[in-house]
Write a protein that holds these residues in place. Structure first.
Motif, PDB file in Angstrom:
ATOM      1  N   ASP A   1     -14.187   8.038  -8.671  1.00  0.00           N
ATOM      2  CA  ASP A   1     -13.376   8.599 -10.537  1.00  0.00           C
ATOM      3  C   ASP A   1     -11.825   8.130 -10.326  1.00  0.00           C
ATOM      4  OD1 ASP A   1     -16.124   8.771 -11.755  1.00  0.00           O
ATOM      5  OD2 ASP A   1     -15.303  10.925 -10.859  1.00  0.00           O
ATOM      6  N   CYS A   2     -11.343   7.790  -8.773  1.00  0.00           N
ATOM      7  CA  CYS A   2     -10.032   7.826  -8.400  1.00  0.00           C
ATOM      8  C   CYS A   2      -9.257   7.054  -8.716  1.00  0.00           C
ATOM      9  CB  CYS A   2      -9.891   8.687  -6.701  1.00  0.00           C
ATOM     10  SG  CYS A   2      -8.301   8.474  -6.194  1.00  0.00           S
ATOM     11  N   LYS A   3      -8.306   6.850  -9.665  1.00  0.00           N
ATOM     12  CA  LYS A   3      -7.726   4.901 -10.118  1.00  0.00           C
ATOM     13  C   LYS A   3      -7.002   4.926  -8.939  1.00  0.00           C
ATOM     14  CE  LYS A   3      -9.170   4.568 -14.854  1.00  0.00           C
ATOM     15  NZ  LYS A   3     -10.289   4.861 -14.586  1.00  0.00           N
ATOM     16  N   LEU A   4      -6.014   3.911  -7.864  1.00  0.00           N
ATOM     17  CA  LEU A   4      -5.469   3.903  -7.104  1.00  0.00           C
ATOM     18  C   LEU A   4      -4.910   2.673  -6.980  1.00  0.00           C
ATOM     19  CD1 LEU A   4      -4.660   5.069  -4.567  1.00  0.00           C
ATOM     20  CD2 LEU A   4      -6.098   3.013  -3.590  1.00  0.00           C
ATOM     21  N   LEU A   5      -3.483   2.933  -6.389  1.00  0.00           N
ATOM     22  CA  LEU A   5      -2.748   1.392  -6.376  1.00  0.00           C
ATOM     23  C   LEU A   5      -2.177   1.180  -5.412  1.00  0.00           C
ATOM     24  CD1 LEU A   5      -1.160  -0.820  -8.122  1.00  0.00           C
ATOM     25  CD2 LEU A   5       0.485   0.484  -9.187  1.00  0.00           C
ATOM     26  N   PHE A   6      -2.438   0.116  -4.650  1.00  0.00           N
ATOM     27  CA  PHE A   6      -1.813  -0.835  -3.798  1.00  0.00           C
ATOM     28  C   PHE A   6      -0.908  -1.854  -3.532  1.00  0.00           C
ATOM     29  CE2 PHE A   6      -3.475   0.574   1.106  1.00  0.00           C
ATOM     30  CZ  PHE A   6      -2.443   0.165   2.069  1.00  0.00           C
ATOM     31  N   VAL A   7       0.188  -0.979  -3.663  1.00  0.00           N
ATOM     32  CA  VAL A   7       1.658  -1.859  -3.343  1.00  0.00           C
ATOM     33  C   VAL A   7       2.503  -1.831  -2.229  1.00  0.00           C
ATOM     34  CG1 VAL A   7       3.937  -2.032  -4.473  1.00  0.00           C
ATOM     35  CG2 VAL A   7       2.089  -0.834  -5.574  1.00  0.00           C
ATOM     36  N   ASP A   8       2.068  -3.508  -1.429  1.00  0.00           N
ATOM     37  CA  ASP A   8       2.517  -3.331   0.640  1.00  0.00           C
ATOM     38  C   ASP A   8       3.134  -5.130   0.014  1.00  0.00           C
ATOM     39  OD1 ASP A   8       2.790  -4.470   2.969  1.00  0.00           O
ATOM     40  OD2 ASP A   8       1.646  -2.152   3.296  1.00  0.00           O
ATOM     41  N   ASP A   9       3.898  -5.785   0.285  1.00  0.00           N
ATOM     42  CA  ASP A   9       4.580  -6.617   0.860  1.00  0.00           C
ATOM     43  C   ASP A   9       3.437  -8.151   1.380  1.00  0.00           C
ATOM     44  OD1 ASP A   9       5.500  -4.853   2.905  1.00  0.00           O
ATOM     45  OD2 ASP A   9       7.564  -7.195   2.355  1.00  0.00           O
ATOM     46  N   GLU A  10       2.762  -6.923   2.662  1.00  0.00           N
ATOM     47  CA  GLU A  10       2.542  -7.991   3.617  1.00  0.00           C
ATOM     48  C   GLU A  10       0.766  -7.820   2.490  1.00  0.00           C
ATOM     49  OE1 GLU A  10       2.354  -5.564   7.514  1.00  0.00           O
ATOM     50  OE2 GLU A  10       4.389  -4.902   6.492  1.00  0.00           O
ATOM     51  N   GLU A  11       0.244  -9.570   2.978  1.00  0.00           N
ATOM     52  CA  GLU A  11      -0.576  -9.412   1.323  1.00  0.00           C
ATOM     53  C   GLU A  11      -1.770  -9.759   2.160  1.00  0.00           C
ATOM     54  OE1 GLU A  11      -0.114 -12.514  -1.238  1.00  0.00           O
ATOM     55  OE2 GLU A  11       2.235 -12.462  -1.728  1.00  0.00           O
ATOM     56  N   GLU A  12      -1.709  -9.628   3.672  1.00  0.00           N
ATOM     57  CA  GLU A  12      -3.428  -9.819   4.497  1.00  0.00           C
ATOM     58  C   GLU A  12      -3.436  -8.077   4.706  1.00  0.00           C
ATOM     59  OE1 GLU A  12      -5.239 -11.227   8.963  1.00  0.00           O
ATOM     60  OE2 GLU A  12      -3.387 -12.403   7.865  1.00  0.00           O
ATOM     61  N   PHE A  13      -2.816  -7.192   5.147  1.00  0.00           N
ATOM     62  CA  PHE A  13      -3.082  -6.261   4.807  1.00  0.00           C
ATOM     63  C   PHE A  13      -3.491  -5.540   3.871  1.00  0.00           C
ATOM     64  CE2 PHE A  13      -1.014  -1.688   4.541  1.00  0.00           C
ATOM     65  CZ  PHE A  13      -1.891  -1.168   5.493  1.00  0.00           C
ATOM     66  N   LEU A  14      -2.824  -5.654   2.612  1.00  0.00           N
ATOM     67  CA  LEU A  14      -2.883  -5.438   1.706  1.00  0.00           C
ATOM     68  C   LEU A  14      -4.577  -6.124   0.700  1.00  0.00           C
ATOM     69  CD1 LEU A  14      -2.285  -4.010  -1.379  1.00  0.00           C
ATOM     70  CD2 LEU A  14      -1.367  -6.370  -1.957  1.00  0.00           C
ATOM     71  N   GLY A  15      -4.603  -6.775   1.092  1.00  0.00           N
ATOM     72  CA  GLY A  15      -6.599  -7.464   1.122  1.00  0.00           C
ATOM     73  C   GLY A  15      -6.564  -7.292   1.363  1.00  0.00           C
ATOM     74  N   THR A  16      -6.949  -6.827   3.005  1.00  0.00           N
ATOM     75  CA  THR A  16      -7.449  -6.140   4.245  1.00  0.00           C
ATOM     76  C   THR A  16      -8.588  -4.589   3.714  1.00  0.00           C
ATOM     77  OG1 THR A  16      -7.699  -7.674   5.843  1.00  0.00           O
ATOM     78  CG2 THR A  16      -8.848  -5.369   6.185  1.00  0.00           C
ATOM     79  N   MET A  17      -7.119  -3.842   3.208  1.00  0.00           N
ATOM     80  CA  MET A  17      -7.037  -2.865   2.751  1.00  0.00           C
ATOM     81  C   MET A  17      -8.118  -2.337   1.360  1.00  0.00           C
ATOM     82  SD  MET A  17      -6.170  -0.606   5.614  1.00  0.00           S
ATOM     83  CE  MET A  17      -5.780   0.838   5.476  1.00  0.00           C
ATOM     84  N   ALA A  18      -7.347  -3.329   0.989  1.00  0.00           N
ATOM     85  CA  ALA A  18      -8.363  -3.850  -0.788  1.00  0.00           C
ATOM     86  C   ALA A  18      -9.483  -3.017  -0.870  1.00  0.00           C
ATOM     87  CB  ALA A  18      -7.504  -3.784  -1.784  1.00  0.00           C
ATOM     88  N   LYS A  19     -10.089  -4.731   0.176  1.00  0.00           N
ATOM     89  CA  LYS A  19     -11.219  -4.986   0.307  1.00  0.00           C
ATOM     90  C   LYS A  19     -12.432  -3.486   1.076  1.00  0.00           C
ATOM     91  CE  LYS A  19     -12.936  -7.102   4.024  1.00  0.00           C
ATOM     92  NZ  LYS A  19     -12.943  -8.732   4.560  1.00  0.00           N
ATOM     93  N   TYR A  20     -11.487  -2.587   1.725  1.00  0.00           N
ATOM     94  CA  TYR A  20     -12.782  -2.093   2.741  1.00  0.00           C
ATOM     95  C   TYR A  20     -12.680  -0.576   1.391  1.00  0.00           C
ATOM     96  CZ  TYR A  20     -13.184  -4.261   6.696  1.00  0.00           C
ATOM     97  OH  TYR A  20     -13.436  -5.476   7.528  1.00  0.00           O
ATOM     98  N   LEU A  21     -11.421  -0.099   0.734  1.00  0.00           N
ATOM     99  CA  LEU A  21     -11.030   0.489   0.039  1.00  0.00           C
ATOM    100  C   LEU A  21     -12.258   0.057  -1.604  1.00  0.00           C
ATOM    101  CD1 LEU A  21      -8.135   1.443  -0.197  1.00  0.00           C
ATOM    102  CD2 LEU A  21      -9.577   3.052   0.767  1.00  0.00           C
ATOM    103  N   ARG A  22     -12.078  -0.942  -1.752  1.00  0.00           N
ATOM    104  CA  ARG A  22     -12.890  -0.588  -2.838  1.00  0.00           C
ATOM    105  C   ARG A  22     -14.967  -0.827  -2.508  1.00  0.00           C
ATOM    106  NH1 ARG A  22      -9.927  -5.303  -3.900  1.00  0.00           N
ATOM    107  NH2 ARG A  22      -8.445  -4.924  -5.649  1.00  0.00           N
TER     108      ARG A  22
END
Length: 132
Positions: free
Chosen positions: A6-27
Motif C-alpha cells: 500500500d506504500c506509494k514510493l517516489l525514487f529520485v536519482d540521477d544514476e539511471e542504471e541504479f534507479l532502474g535496478t532498484m525500482a525493478k527490485y522494489l516492484r
C-alpha cells in the motif's frame, strides 16, 4: 497504509542504471514505485501525485537532494517520509539532510534488503504519526 504493497514510493536519482535496478527490485516486492531521474522531475511528479515515502539522492546535477527535500516539505509538510541516499560518507551531509527534514540517511550503494527494511521502519513511523 497497512502493508508495503500500500506504500506509494517516489525514487529520485540521477544514476539511471541504479534507479532502474532498484525500482525493478522494489516492484518485485509489490511496492508502488514511481521514478524520476532528476531533482526537478522528482519535484514535478511529487507535486501532482500522492506519495508516502520519497527515496532521494543527495547529489544531482540540476537540483540537489537538500534543495528538493526542502521544497517537498514546503509543499506537503510532514505527511510523507524521506530517505536520503548518498555516495559520500560524511557526517555533515547526514546532519544537513536531517535538519532539512529527512527521516533517514543511507549510503550508496545499498542493498535492496537494507532499503526495504528502512522503508518498512519509516512506514511504521508514518502510521504512528498519522494516528497520533
Amino acid at each position: 497504509m497497512s502493508s508495503l504493497e500500500d506504500c506509494k514510493l517516489l525514487f529520485v536519482d540521477d544514476e539511471e542504471e541504479f534507479l532502474g535496478t532498484m525500482a525493478k527490485y522494489l516492484r518485485r516486492k509489490k511496492l508502488d514505485v514511481a521514478t524520476a531521474s532528476s531533482g526537478r522531475a522528482g519535484l514535478d511528479w511529487f507535486g501532482n501525485h500522492p506519495v508516502d515515502i520519497v527515496v532521494l539522492d543527495m547529489k544531482m546535477p540540476d537540483l540537489g537532494g537538500i534543495e528538493v527535500l526542502r521544497e517537498m516539505r514546503r509543499l506537503k509538510g510532514e505527511d510523507f517520509g524521506v530517505i536520503i541516499l548518498s555516495g559520500h560518507a560524511h557526517t555533515g551531509l547526514a546532519l544537513e539532510a536531517m535538519r532539512a527534514g529527512a527521516d533517514d540517511f543511507l549510503l550508496k550503494p545499498c542493498s535492496v534488503e537494507n532499503l526495504l527494511e528502512r522503508i518498512d521502519l519509516l512506514r511504521d513511523r508514518l502510521l504512528e504519526r498519522r494516528s497520533a
